[in-house]
Motif scaffolding. Structure first.
Motif, PDB file in Angstrom:
ATOM      1  N   GLU A   1     -32.311  48.585 -36.263  1.00  0.00           N
ATOM      2  CA  GLU A   1     -31.560  49.492 -35.397  1.00  0.00           C
ATOM      3  C   GLU A   1     -32.272  49.717 -34.068  1.00  0.00           C
ATOM      4  O   GLU A   1     -31.645  49.830 -33.010  1.00  0.00           O
ATOM      5  N   HIS A   2     -33.607  49.756 -34.089  1.00  0.00           N
ATOM      6  CA  HIS A   2     -34.367  49.957 -32.851  1.00  0.00           C
ATOM      7  C   HIS A   2     -34.333  48.686 -31.994  1.00  0.00           C
ATOM      8  O   HIS A   2     -34.269  48.765 -30.759  1.00  0.00           O
TER       9      HIS A   2
ATOM     10  N   LYS B   1     -30.950  48.701 -30.185  1.00  0.00           N
ATOM     11  CA  LYS B   1     -30.897  49.657 -29.062  1.00  0.00           C
ATOM     12  C   LYS B   1     -31.733  49.162 -27.875  1.00  0.00           C
ATOM     13  O   LYS B   1     -31.375  49.383 -26.724  1.00  0.00           O
TER      14      LYS B   1
ATOM     15  N   SER C   1     -32.016  47.394 -41.636  1.00  0.00           N
ATOM     16  CA  SER C   1     -33.310  47.646 -42.261  1.00  0.00           C
ATOM     17  C   SER C   1     -34.435  47.094 -41.401  1.00  0.00           C
ATOM     18  O   SER C   1     -34.193  46.373 -40.423  1.00  0.00           O
TER      19      SER C   1
ATOM     20  N   GLY D   1     -29.376  53.326 -38.328  1.00  0.00           N
ATOM     21  CA  GLY D   1     -30.232  52.964 -39.453  1.00  0.00           C
ATOM     22  C   GLY D   1     -29.669  53.333 -40.804  1.00  0.00           C
ATOM     23  O   GLY D   1     -30.186  52.891 -41.834  1.00  0.00           O
ATOM     24  N   ARG D   2     -28.584  54.130 -40.830  1.00  0.00           N
ATOM     25  CA  ARG D   2     -27.979  54.531 -42.103  1.00  0.00           C
ATOM     26  C   ARG D   2     -26.929  53.536 -42.584  1.00  0.00           C
ATOM     27  O   ARG D   2     -26.407  53.670 -43.685  1.00  0.00           O
TER      28      ARG D   2
ATOM     29  N   GLU E   1     -24.069  55.498 -30.745  1.00  0.00           N
ATOM     30  CA  GLU E   1     -24.743  56.180 -31.847  1.00  0.00           C
ATOM     31  C   GLU E   1     -26.257  56.035 -31.713  1.00  0.00           C
ATOM     32  O   GLU E   1     -26.751  54.951 -31.389  1.00  0.00           O
ATOM     33  N   PRO E   2     -27.009  57.091 -31.966  1.00  0.00           N
ATOM     34  CA  PRO E   2     -28.470  57.005 -31.872  1.00  0.00           C
ATOM     35  C   PRO E   2     -29.040  56.095 -32.952  1.00  0.00           C
ATOM     36  O   PRO E   2     -28.391  55.799 -33.964  1.00  0.00           O
ATOM     37  N   ALA E   3     -30.274  55.657 -32.751  1.00  0.00           N
ATOM     38  CA  ALA E   3     -30.898  54.697 -33.662  1.00  0.00           C
ATOM     39  C   ALA E   3     -30.963  55.211 -35.090  1.00  0.00           C
ATOM     40  O   ALA E   3     -30.756  54.451 -36.040  1.00  0.00           O
ATOM     41  N   ASP E   4     -31.221  56.508 -35.269  1.00  0.00           N
ATOM     42  CA  ASP E   4     -31.337  57.023 -36.638  1.00  0.00           C
ATOM     43  C   ASP E   4     -30.000  56.973 -37.369  1.00  0.00           C
ATOM     44  O   ASP E   4     -29.963  56.798 -38.595  1.00  0.00           O
ATOM     45  N   VAL E   5     -28.900  57.079 -36.639  1.00  0.00           N
ATOM     46  CA  VAL E   5     -27.579  56.952 -37.257  1.00  0.00           C
ATOM     47  C   VAL E   5     -27.291  55.486 -37.582  1.00  0.00           C
ATOM     48  O   VAL E   5     -26.809  55.161 -38.669  1.00  0.00           O
TER      49      VAL E   5
ATOM     50  N   GLY F   1     -36.299  48.254 -39.180  1.00  0.00           N
ATOM     51  CA  GLY F   1     -36.304  48.581 -37.759  1.00  0.00           C
ATOM     52  C   GLY F   1     -35.284  47.844 -36.930  1.00  0.00           C
ATOM     53  O   GLY F   1     -35.349  47.871 -35.683  1.00  0.00           O
TER      54      GLY F   1
END
Length: 414
Positions: free
Chosen positions: A282-283, A286, A278, A272-273, A266-270, A280
């Motif tokens: 998620e980044h 990754k 929170s 992050g949901r 899953e991409p970072a923006d997903v 950052g």
């Protein structure tokens, strides 16, 4: 029949829990015990060592009369919402007269004074909390420091010196806050925790050890039999039974492949949901994934940890990814609306009588399984999904195991 409520995980049920249960009956002058127990995933963001029905049986054989499940929406939360969901369930039964919780201090008076002041979330406390968080402290550290400062400014020197940072004291405060906010008539009591601290990994007593130390002992031994000095005979029997079935000793590593599939796919923006993802995080996930040497949970956790990202915070965030829990699903407004049902996991003969009373006294519908439950219980859907994920951690899981919530009846004894 006077009834005391207790809030537990029983991961697994041990001699210290037995002492707490027996003393809870004694100091509250109660005849019966209703336990609110976490299901398959726990407050520190971990999978339970044993499934919820086995742990419910441990509870019943240890002396509980009714075991009800704390929904996963609350059982995997930080102290505030974990405590709120559990206290709301006890209140909703309509039969619980007292709550007895363990704490490091054993002194409930300072906790009650703080709870009465903080229950309405005063703006002054919110300002102190924000200031503490700006120092870079973790949320638990910031919270205990803000409480101390708030009580000092209120002129309560005893409360200002109280060790709120100790985990059971923190939980105890949140139980009392929850009762205040619910307007509950349940009378609270506290019992001092003795001989083994919360999350203590070393064993320093011949009969009492923390659940953390017992899990470590079981994980590192050829057989759960090594836990015998620290657990009742009934617990040992169930530990050995589930181990023989290949359904014991559950831990995060059994879910590493499922977790990495989602983290990598899953991409970072997903990412992050998801709940608890929170600042950052998620980044950071990754970025670190390709640097690991193995698809394993512990190395990932060790690389992710910082002063701000504590082990528990990270485990909750990664668990939210594993279970698919989004920020909106577990938003404070939704959690504040309270539990939606009372899910019975097991009962004793005396518990059967309590359940008869609950059928007329309870504020919420009482469920024995997920079968036939109406669709307006979204948290029940999360519980069913959590059972499916949990069962996939068993080396010999069958498809039927994934849907056990629909057909498994409450555990009974006697």
């Amino acid at each position: 029949m006077r009834t005391v409520g207790i809030i537990v995980e029983y991961n697994p049920f041990h001699n210290g829990h037995l002492y707490h249960l027996q003393q809870s009956l004694k100091i509250t002058n109660s005849d019966a015990v209703v336990a609110v127990m976490s299901g398959h995933f726990l407050q520190r963001g971990e999978p339970a060592l044993l499934n919820k029905w086995t742990r419910a049986e441990m509870a019943l054989r240890g002396g509980c009369d009714v075991v009800i499940e704390l929904p996963v929406a609350y059982s995997t939360q930080a102290a505030e919402w974990f405590a709120y969901g559990a206290a709301a369930l006890l209140d909703a039964t309509g039969v619980v007269d007292a709550l007895c919780f363990g704490s490091e201090a054993g002194d409930i008076a300072p906790l009650r004074r703080v709870a009465r002041l903080l229950a309405r979330e005063p703006a002054a406390f919110a300002g102190l909390m924000a200031a503490e968080l700006r120092t870079g402290a973790s949320y638990p550290g910031a919270y205990s420091a803000a409480v101390r400062r708030f009580m000092a400014e209120a002129g309560d020197a005893e409360a200002a010196d109280f060790p709120f940072e100790q985990p059971n004291n923190t939980l105890g405060l949140h139980y009392l806050l929850a009762l205040e906010r619910l307007g509950s008539a349940i009378e609270p009591f506290s019992l001092r925790r003795e001989k083994a601290g919360y999350a203590q990994t070393t064993i320093t007593d011949a009969q009492i050890a923390s659940a953390t130390a017992i899990r470590k002992l079981v994980a590192e031994s050829a057989s759960p039999a090594g836990a015998a000095p620290f657990v009742p005979a009934s617990t040992l029997e169930l530990l050995l039974r589930d181990d023989a079935l290949g359904r014991g000793r559950n831990g995060w590593e059994r879910y590493a492949l499922q977790l990495f599939h989602k983290l990598a796919g899953e991409p970072a923006d997903v990412l992050g949901r998801y709940h608890e993802m929170s600042e950052g995080l998620e980044h950071r996930v990754k970025r670190l994934l390709p640097e690991l040497d193995a698809v394993a949970f512990e190395p990932l956790l060790e690389r992710l940890k910082t002063k701000r990202y504590t082990r528990t915070k990270l485990q909750r965030a990664l668990l939210a990814v594993l279970l698919g829990h989004g920020k909106e699903q577990l938003a404070p407004d939704r959690l504040r609306s309270g539990v939606q049902y009372i899910r019975v996991l097991g009962f004793s003969p005396r518990g059967r009588e309590l359940l008869k009373r609950m059928r007329t006294a309870a504020k919420l519908p009482i469920l024995n399984s997920a079968a036939g439950a109406p669709g307006e219980y979204p948290y029940l859907t999360l519980d069913v999904q959590a059972t499916s994920v949990y069962a996939l951690g068993w080396p010999n899981a069958a498809p039927r195991d994934l849907f056990r919530d629909y057909y498994e009846k409450p555990v009974t004894i006697g």
